[in-house]
Design a protein around this motif. Structure first.
Motif, PDB file in Angstrom:
ATOM      1  N   PHE A   1     -51.951  66.998  -7.597  1.00 38.90           N
ATOM      2  CA  PHE A   1     -50.710  67.765  -7.760  1.00 38.90           C
ATOM      3  C   PHE A   1     -49.898  67.783  -6.465  1.00 38.90           C
ATOM      4  N   TYR A   2     -50.570  67.823  -5.323  1.00 40.72           N
ATOM      5  CA  TYR A   2     -49.876  67.779  -4.037  1.00 40.72           C
ATOM      6  C   TYR A   2     -49.143  66.447  -3.875  1.00 40.72           C
TER       7      TYR A   2
ATOM      8  N   ARG B   1     -46.180  66.216  -6.147  1.00 38.00           N
ATOM      9  CA  ARG B   1     -45.038  66.972  -5.647  1.00 38.00           C
ATOM     10  C   ARG B   1     -44.329  66.209  -4.538  1.00 38.00           C
ATOM     11  N   LYS B   2     -45.098  65.517  -3.692  1.00 38.69           N
ATOM     12  CA  LYS B   2     -44.499  64.800  -2.569  1.00 38.69           C
ATOM     13  C   LYS B   2     -43.774  63.522  -3.003  1.00 38.69           C
TER      14      LYS B   2
END
Length: 70
Positions: A34-35, A38-39
């Motif tokens: 998820f990180y 998002r990036k």
């Protein structure tokens, strides 16, 4: 013979340590996914070009200093 495990097969449930480790590693994996989404999820989905979005530190009149390093 379907449904009968036989006389020598006795499966054991995993212990607390293995369940805790599996849950921790699984959660870490999903948080990392998820990180990264998002990036650079827009780049992965084709909504943004990979060369767009370098706002920090590039192209601010430091051409002479930049060429010394290359």
């Amino acid at each position: 013979m379907a449904g009968h495990a036989g006389p020598g097969f006795h499966p054991h449930l995993p212990g607390f340590g293995h369940r805790f480790l599996a849950t921790t590693l699984g959660a870490t994996m999903w948080f990392f996914i998820f990180y990264r989404a998002r990036k650079d999820g827009a780049k992965l989905l084709g909504l943004k070009h990979p060369w767009e979005g370098h706002e920090h530190g590039h192209g601010h009149g430091n051409d002479a200093a930049h060429e010394e390093h290359h």
